[in-house]
Design an enzyme around this catalytic site. Structure first.
Site, PDB file in Angstrom:
ATOM      1  N   VAL A 131      -2.614   9.608  -4.225  1.00  0.00           N
ATOM      2  CA  VAL A 131      -1.887   9.132  -5.268  1.00  0.00           C
ATOM      3  C   VAL A 131      -2.635   9.215  -6.677  1.00  0.00           C
ATOM      4  O   VAL A 131      -2.026   9.601  -7.557  1.00  0.00           O
ATOM      5  CB  VAL A 131      -1.419   7.455  -5.031  1.00  0.00           C
ATOM      6  CG1 VAL A 131      -0.856   6.973  -6.434  1.00  0.00           C
ATOM      7  CG2 VAL A 131      -0.307   7.429  -3.775  1.00  0.00           C
ATOM      8  N   LEU A 148      -6.397   6.849   2.993  1.00  0.00           N
ATOM      9  CA  LEU A 148      -6.752   7.895   1.685  1.00  0.00           C
ATOM     10  C   LEU A 148      -5.372   7.817   0.725  1.00  0.00           C
ATOM     11  O   LEU A 148      -5.438   8.855   0.033  1.00  0.00           O
ATOM     12  CB  LEU A 148      -6.865   9.346   2.343  1.00  0.00           C
ATOM     13  CG  LEU A 148      -8.132   9.154   3.410  1.00  0.00           C
ATOM     14  CD1 LEU A 148      -8.154  10.807   4.107  1.00  0.00           C
ATOM     15  CD2 LEU A 148      -9.201   9.191   2.585  1.00  0.00           C
ATOM     16  N   ARG A 149      -4.578   7.008   1.053  1.00  0.00           N
ATOM     17  CA  ARG A 149      -3.584   6.922   0.100  1.00  0.00           C
ATOM     18  C   ARG A 149      -3.735   6.649  -1.352  1.00  0.00           C
ATOM     19  O   ARG A 149      -3.221   7.325  -2.163  1.00  0.00           O
ATOM     20  CB  ARG A 149      -2.391   6.113   0.639  1.00  0.00           C
ATOM     21  CG  ARG A 149      -1.053   6.310   0.388  1.00  0.00           C
ATOM     22  CD  ARG A 149      -0.035   5.337   0.915  1.00  0.00           C
ATOM     23  NE  ARG A 149       0.481   5.801   2.421  1.00  0.00           N
ATOM     24  CZ  ARG A 149       0.678   4.946   3.335  1.00  0.00           C
ATOM     25  NH1 ARG A 149       0.127   3.774   3.239  1.00  0.00           N
ATOM     26  NH2 ARG A 149       1.107   5.532   4.369  1.00  0.00           N
ATOM     27  N   GLY A 150      -4.918   5.873  -1.617  1.00  0.00           N
ATOM     28  CA  GLY A 150      -5.260   5.749  -2.806  1.00  0.00           C
ATOM     29  C   GLY A 150      -5.891   6.862  -3.517  1.00  0.00           C
ATOM     30  O   GLY A 150      -5.471   7.279  -4.752  1.00  0.00           O
ATOM     31  N   ASP A 191       0.778  -1.138  -0.036  1.00  0.00           N
ATOM     32  CA  ASP A 191       0.108  -0.059  -0.061  1.00  0.00           C
ATOM     33  C   ASP A 191       0.710   1.143   0.013  1.00  0.00           C
ATOM     34  O   ASP A 191       0.286   2.247  -0.640  1.00  0.00           O
ATOM     35  CB  ASP A 191      -0.811  -0.198   1.063  1.00  0.00           C
ATOM     36  CG  ASP A 191      -1.703   1.170   1.440  1.00  0.00           C
ATOM     37  OD1 ASP A 191      -2.582   1.631   0.108  1.00  0.00           O
ATOM     38  OD2 ASP A 191      -1.694   1.987   2.378  1.00  0.00           O
TER      39      ASP A 191
END
Length: 348
Positions: free
Chosen positions: A291, A286-288, A205
């Site tokens: 990015v 919230l990384r998705g 992730d």
């Protein structure tokens, strides 16, 4: 031709690589905006992963660094500058600079934590009262590319250190009450073969993008790849010369995209749709979302645009989300079909 022959070792031209568009796009976008968070390249053996990664590093224009500095410090950007250089500039000391090729650092599988992070000479600190730091690979990789082949076989704690440094842009070494901190902003590229095991979902992730590489099945395309490689092996400098114009053209496109990036905007409604897709796919954290927004802006900039549209998001969203769908370490990574289905439902 003489300038080409002055290179230490001929590198296969990036624009001569046939196929593997997904991997090439992911690398280019990370070079345009390193804050995307690097790329994990998983694929079959002998599919040109290492060749492509070395080729992108060789393609990039030279960078200006401060002379006599371990960390490839930038002359004017504080985020890319060591404390020693900052002190010199604050004291109005004249700082010499020179140009170097973008650093391309390989992390060997057997590397120790000291080799990666650097070490502090405690004896010298105690006896002479001087902070003596022996830089590691994270120092050498600042403003460059750090490549980890077979990253799925690397110790988890080393992968954690790598990902922390890549995310924060800094490396801190602490020992016996002595602390040294230096800039370490790099594009992290990991590669591996799925047959040798997957990375834990928590570590996966942390990579911004995930490119899947498959062996080319089309016979004529395989012949083209073999012929291109044979041509390079027989006459590397002739092959480099043949692709000089294409290389320069791509180099200019990347430079233009880097300069344009800060002006590229993404519409609020489109941001909502990206987050909606992440929600439907049950992506943790919230990384998705972050990015995908960054990669879409980098892609639009690469296309010479100042605004992100739906097609830009469609081009990159699978690369940004497919590796974030695994909840169970025993699951295999979705090939992107699940992402594509949800994207086609929401982005219309």
């Amino acid at each position: 031709m003489n300038t080409i022959k002055n290179q230490m070792r001929p590198v296969f031209p990036f624009t001569a690589i046939v196929g593997q568009e997904e991997m090439k796009l992911a690398l280019i976008l990370n070079v345009i905006d390193p804050k995307i968070g690097g790329v994990m390249i998983m694929g079959d053996r002998g599919t040109g992963k290492s060749t492509t990664i070395r080729a992108i590093a060789d393609l990039l224009p030279e960078i200006e660094v401060v002379s006599d500095d371990f960390f490839n410090s930038h002359i004017s950007d504080y985020d890319l500058m060591s404390d020693f250089v900052k002190t010199q500039i604050e004291n109005s000391v004249d700082v010499a600079t020179h140009l170097i090729k973008v650093p391309m650092v390989d992390l060997p599988l057997g590397a120790t934590e000291d080799r990666l992070c650097g070490t502090i000479d405690i004896e010298k600190a105690l006896n002479e009262g001087v902070k003596s730091f022996d830089p590691g690979l994270l120092a050498k990789a600042n403003r460059g590319i750090l490549y980890v082949d077979e990253v799925n076989l690397l110790d988890d704690h080393l992968v954690d250190i790598l990902l922390d440094a890549a995310a924060s842009g800094w490396n801190t070494v602490e020992r016996e009450g002595i602390s040294i901190r230096h800039p370490s902003r790099f594009v992290l590229v990991g590669s591996g073969n799925p047959e040798e095991g997957e990375l834990r979902p928590q570590l996966l992730d942390r990579f911004g993008m995930h490119a899947e590489i498959r062996t080319v099945r089309d016979a004529s395309l395989r012949v083209e790849i073999v012929e291109q490689r044979s041509k390079f092996d027989q006459d590397p400098y002739g092959c480099i010369q043949e692709f000089t114009d294409k290389q320069n053209e791509l180099k200019e496109s990347i430079l233009d995209a880097q300069n344009r990036l800060s002006n590229v905007t993404i519409d609020y409604d489109l941001k909502v749709k990206i987050s909606q897709i992440c929600g439907v796919l049950n992506v943790d954290g919230l990384r998705g979302d972050i990015v995908t927004n960054r990669a879409a802006r980098a892609f639009a900039s690469y296309q010479g645009k100042n605004d992100v549209n739906i097609d830009d998001v469609k081009q990159i969203i699978t690369l940004c989300l497919r590796h974030r769908l695994r909840k169970d370490p025993l699951d295999t990574i979705d090939s992107g079909t699940k992402v594509s289905q949800v994207v086609n439902d929401i982005l219309v």
